[in-house]
Design a protein around this motif. Structure first.
Motif, PDB file in Angstrom:
ATOM      1  N   THR A   1      -1.961   9.052   0.378  1.00  0.00           N
ATOM      2  CA  THR A   1      -1.916   9.657  -0.945  1.00  0.00           C
ATOM      3  C   THR A   1      -0.576   9.398  -1.622  1.00  0.00           C
ATOM      4  N   LYS A   2       0.510   9.436  -0.854  1.00  0.00           N
ATOM      5  CA  LYS A   2       1.819   9.119  -1.420  1.00  0.00           C
ATOM      6  C   LYS A   2       1.862   7.673  -1.896  1.00  0.00           C
ATOM      7  N   LEU A   3       1.356   6.761  -1.066  1.00  0.00           N
ATOM      8  CA  LEU A   3       1.373   5.343  -1.406  1.00  0.00           C
ATOM      9  C   LEU A   3       0.588   5.084  -2.685  1.00  0.00           C
ATOM     10  N   MET A   4      -0.639   5.605  -2.757  1.00  0.00           N
ATOM     11  CA  MET A   4      -1.483   5.319  -3.906  1.00  0.00           C
ATOM     12  C   MET A   4      -0.994   6.017  -5.162  1.00  0.00           C
TER      13      MET A   4
ATOM     14  N   GLY B   1       5.158  -1.684   0.490  1.00  0.00           N
ATOM     15  CA  GLY B   1       4.896  -2.061   1.880  1.00  0.00           C
ATOM     16  C   GLY B   1       6.121  -1.876   2.748  1.00  0.00           C
ATOM     17  N   ASP B   2       7.301  -2.180   2.188  1.00  0.00           N
ATOM     18  CA  ASP B   2       8.536  -1.984   2.940  1.00  0.00           C
ATOM     19  C   ASP B   2       8.805  -0.490   3.157  1.00  0.00           C
ATOM     20  N   LYS B   3       8.477   0.318   2.157  1.00  0.00           N
ATOM     21  CA  LYS B   3       8.733   1.755   2.236  1.00  0.00           C
ATOM     22  C   LYS B   3       7.823   2.432   3.250  1.00  0.00           C
ATOM     23  N   PHE B   4       6.564   1.998   3.309  1.00  0.00           N
ATOM     24  CA  PHE B   4       5.595   2.588   4.231  1.00  0.00           C
ATOM     25  C   PHE B   4       5.428   1.645   5.427  1.00  0.00           C
ATOM     26  N   SER B   5       6.407   1.671   6.303  1.00  0.00           N
ATOM     27  CA  SER B   5       6.428   0.749   7.441  1.00  0.00           C
ATOM     28  C   SER B   5       5.259   0.965   8.397  1.00  0.00           C
TER      29      SER B   5
ATOM     30  N   HIS C   1       2.100  -4.229   8.167  1.00  0.00           N
ATOM     31  CA  HIS C   1       2.105  -5.601   7.652  1.00  0.00           C
ATOM     32  C   HIS C   1       2.434  -5.546   6.163  1.00  0.00           C
ATOM     33  N   PRO C   2       2.897  -6.648   5.584  1.00  0.00           N
ATOM     34  CA  PRO C   2       3.248  -6.647   4.155  1.00  0.00           C
ATOM     35  C   PRO C   2       2.027  -6.382   3.283  1.00  0.00           C
ATOM     36  N   LEU C   3       2.236  -5.666   2.187  1.00  0.00           N
ATOM     37  CA  LEU C   3       1.160  -5.462   1.222  1.00  0.00           C
ATOM     38  C   LEU C   3       1.085  -6.640   0.276  1.00  0.00           C
ATOM     39  N   GLN C   4      -0.130  -7.037  -0.059  1.00  0.00           N
ATOM     40  CA  GLN C   4      -0.348  -8.140  -0.976  1.00  0.00           C
ATOM     41  C   GLN C   4      -1.358  -7.749  -2.042  1.00  0.00           C
ATOM     42  N   ILE C   5      -1.250  -8.385  -3.201  1.00  0.00           N
ATOM     43  CA  ILE C   5      -2.243  -8.194  -4.251  1.00  0.00           C
ATOM     44  C   ILE C   5      -2.822  -9.544  -4.657  1.00  0.00           C
ATOM     45  N   GLY C   6      -4.003  -9.495  -5.223  1.00  0.00           N
ATOM     46  CA  GLY C   6      -4.595 -10.650  -5.873  1.00  0.00           C
ATOM     47  C   GLY C   6      -4.775 -10.318  -7.343  1.00  0.00           C
TER      48      GLY C   6
END
Length: 319
Positions: free
Chosen positions: A152-155, A213-217, A221-226
């Motif tokens: 929930t924090k991430l989103m 992604g760096d904040k939520f270790s 794995h790294p977060l990616q978008i398309g």
């Protein structure tokens, strides 16, 4: 369409508030909706307006969560008339006047990321627009493995950052669909600035997603978008959600999906990339087939690294 919150406090007091552009919810006295409830965190959640009178509910990482119609939320949720929000022992009712317009119906393709609802309108307002669609890759796996508090924090953070980025680049967030954002730019003929603003938005979205992604270790794995980018004509201000509708929108969703299949970051339809300034670093064009289209699309692509180098020379673009 005015929207109202009616709060039933745990001590049986009832308060009524007209919805503002942004409303914070929590035990902290500075909160717009100040709840005297030990089960409520100091900064528990947010209700934020997007577009024309669309109100989204976000959990900002509370301990005990937010429940919408008795289900705990894990991503920004669009509020509808009659919704019940439960926070601790406090119940909040959401009401919004909806003006039902008669006749003319259009049903869009029923897919996971396209609109799966019938729109009602009287007269379509057709405009030339740029459409951007972006989502977080592998979000389903992330949501299954990440603790609900972290999710929930991430989103909530991504939701707010995305809206800020789009608006800074003179665009409008049309809506959020889970982890996917649909944004638009209304353009006039020859408006190349808006094309570059849309590309810069994609660049900034990538940066903020990497930072998340760096904040939520614990994601591991790294977060990616398309990203999918398209240009064309669409009906705007459709239905109760005042959304955009048309082939240009549906195709943008397909382009975003194809970015993963083509192993690239941003996929652009010919109608979009053909208007870019001379010297833009396009990849070799290719034809692709997508669901719902009888004819193949001619597309080009660009990766975030190449785009970043190009944008460094575009000083007029907000970075």
């Amino acid at each position: 369409m005015p929207a109202v919150l009616k709060i039933l406090h745990k001590d049986s007091r009832v308060e009524e508030f007209s919805c503002l552009q942004i409303m914070t919810i929590g035990r902290d006295k500075s909160s717009t909706l100040h709840l005297h409830d030990p089960l409520v965190s100091r900064n528990h959640g947010v209700i934020r307006a997007v577009g024309k009178e669309q109100y989204y509910l976000l959990d900002t990482g509370s301990r005990n969560g937010i429940y919408l119609n008795n289900r705990r939320i894990s991503a920004p949720m669009l509020l509808k008339d009659g919704d019940k929000i439960t926070i601790g022992d406090t119940i909040i009712g959401f009401s919004q006047d909806i003006i039902e317009a008669p006749a003319l119906e259009d049903t869009l393709d029923n897919t996971a990321t396209d609109f799966a609802e019938t729109m009602h309108y009287v007269k379509a307002d057709i405009r030339s627009i740029i459409v951007l669609v972006s989502d977080i890759r592998g979000f389903t796996s992330i949501s299954e493995n990440l603790p609900i508090e972290s999710l929930t924090k991430l989103m909530s953070h991504w939701f707010q950052e995305v809206q800020n980025i789009v608006e800074k680049n003179h665009g409008i967030v049309d809506k959020f669909i889970g982890d996917c954002v649909l944004a638009k730019w209304e353009v006039e003929p020859g408006d190349t600035d808006s094309l570059l603003s849309a590309l810069n938005t994609a660049h900034c979205l990538n940066n903020v997603t990497i930072e998340l992604g760096d904040k939520f270790s614990e994601i591991g794995h790294p977060l990616q978008i398309g990203v999918g980018l398209n240009y064309g004509q669409a009906a705007v201000g459709i239905g109760a959600d005042n959304t955009i509708m048309g082939d240009v929108v549906n195709t943008a969703f397909r382009l975003e999906t194809s970015s993963k299949e083509l192993d690239t970051d941003i996929v652009m339809n010919y109608s979009f990339y053909s208007l870019l300034p001379e010297g833009f670093p396009l990849s070799e064009t290719q034809k692709i087939t997508v669901k719902g289209k009888a004819d193949a699309l001619t597309v080009s692509a660009v990766d975030f690294q190449t785009l970043n180098v190009y944008l460094r020379n575009c000083v007029q673009i907000p970075r």
